[in-house]
Write an enzyme that holds these catalytic residues in place. Structure first.
Site, short mmCIF file in Angstrom:
data_model
loop_
_atom_site.label_atom_id
_atom_site.label_comp_id
_atom_site.label_asym_id
_atom_site.label_seq_id
_atom_site.Cartn_x
_atom_site.Cartn_y
_atom_site.Cartn_z
NE ARG A 267 -1.75 1.85 3.38
CZ ARG A 267 -1.56 1.72 4.64
NH1 ARG A 267 -2.16 0.78 5.39
NH2 ARG A 267 -0.98 2.56 5.31
CG HIS A 271 -6.35 2.53 6.06
ND1 HIS A 271 -6.26 1.25 5.61
CD2 HIS A 271 -7.38 3.13 6.64
CE1 HIS A 271 -7.66 0.81 5.84
NE2 HIS A 271 -8.28 1.65 6.42
CE1 TYR A 280 1.14 2.28 8.44
CE2 TYR A 280 0.01 3.79 9.85
CZ TYR A 280 0.24 3.48 8.58
OH TYR A 280 -0.94 3.66 7.55
#
Length: 373
Positions: A267, A271, A280
């Site tokens: 990805r 998100h 993160y």
């Protein structure tokens, strides 16, 4: 008493820990064991897949920009995951059913659904702005893995009716930890439903890394426990995703039962627009995966084969820009919303209490409209 449960070798075999591929990162055709026995699709098929990915990428970039402008409430980008989605959805027919999640907007676009209808849910106009029966595509789901059960249920009903259709459903790596995924896998395998499960392993369930989701070598390993074939595929290789999914669809249609396909991808974007991925993951990891871009990989192969000319490239770019312009037009046009639609499609025969509530709201709206402004 004996346990007379028969399983063929394909259902017992563990998927390769190294993802199978048909094109490497440099756009060269792969041969030998790395292909898993699958063949590279023909040039015309690959050119069509390239066209779809380029158009989808432009759509995705345009919608992300519109979201940042406040035109949509949210949008989960599929940038970098085009091969997984387009390779898989291109392997089913118009009569087959697709069960997508919130991230499969480019799969819906490839299915022929208009951008304005795809984005109505992200804009807040409708939950699913397209005709599901006409497009054989269920609404995009946000709850994890629920659509897998819907796909299996429809596939099971089709099997009982001798209807030769296949249900293809997507889910993310995080969704495989859900109970609904287990139930869907198990039911599909036990009843041999014509279902193909595509797991887009983009390595993060929002901020949760794959290592916190499973201790298995691959997510495709899960297939063995349910007694169905599983394949671990390079999800940035659209040729491999198409070939493996096409074989799984043919197998399902001929009565061979379900298949689980894991597409290993990444990805690239956040998100959604409300996420901060810098909290993160490292920027160097994103850059590493950008160098494994699925469009560039296929483009290199097509150019080397003389299949992608400048004229064809220009035509594809023009088509992509036209779609982007159409997307801007439909999203920047204010939607006409009718609050009374709240009561539509609730019951086939509306109950008295619902009709009373509708009449009350209609009166309040009329009163508000009559007030001087």
């Amino acid at each position: 008493m004996s346990l007379n449960v028969e399983h063929d070798a394909a259902r017992r075999a563990l998927p390769s820990e190294k993802p199978l591929r048909l094109l490497d990162n440099a756009g060269h055709a792969v041969t030998g064991a790395a292909t898993g026995g699958f063949s590279l699709p023909g040039t015309e098929t690959l050119l069509d897949l390239y066209r779809k990915m380029v158009v989808a990428r432009r759509f995705d970039v345009q919608v992300t920009a519109l979201t940042k402008q406040g035109r949509l409430a949210t949008y989960p980008s599929a940038y970098g995951q085009e091969a997984c989605e387009i390779g898989a959805v291109s392997a089913i027919t118009a009569d087959d059913w697709l069960f997508p999640t919130y991230r499969e907007s480019v799969a819906l676009l490839t299915r022929g659904i208009d951008p304005g209808d795809i984005l109505k849910s992200f804009r807040g106009d409708w939950h699913s702005g397209y005709d599901q029966r006409a497009h054989r595509t269920s609404p995009q789901t946000t709850p994890l893995a629920t659509q897998a059960l819907h796909a299996v249920g429809l596939a099971h009903a089709a099997r009982l009716r001798h209807d030769p259709i296949v249900a293809l459903t997507f889910m993310g790596d995080g969704a495989t930890s859900e109970g609904d995924a287990h139930e869907a896998f198990n039911f599909a395998a036990v009843w041999q439903t014509p279902t193909v499960f595509i797991v887009q392993n983009n390595q993060f369930a929002i901020s949760v890394p794959l290592a916190r989701q499973t201790h298995a070598a691959t997510l495709a390993d899960k297939a063995v426990g349910y007694g169905m074939p599983g394949f671990h595929v390079d999800g940035n290789d659209v040729a491999a995703m198409y070939a493996v999914t096409h074989a799984a669809v043919d197998r399902a249609r001929s009565g061979g039962g379900p298949t689980l396909i894991e597409g290993l991808t990444y990805r690239v974007e956040a998100h959604t627009n409300s996420d901060d991925p810098t909290r993160y993951r490292h920027a160097r990891d994103v850059e590493h995966w950008k160098r494994r871009d699925p469009i560039e990989r296929l483009e290199k192969y097509l150019v080397s084969e003389g299949a992608l000319t400048e004229a064809t490239r220009s035509e594809i770019t023009d088509a992509a820009e036209a779609l982007a312009a159409h997307t801007r037009e439909v999203i920047t046009t204010e939607a006409e919303l009718d609050p009374l639609e709240l009561f539509d499609h609730v019951y086939a025969n509306p109950r008295a209490a619902l009709l009373e509530q509708r009449a009350r709201l209609e009166a309040e709206l009329a009163e508000a409209a009559a007030e001087p402004r």
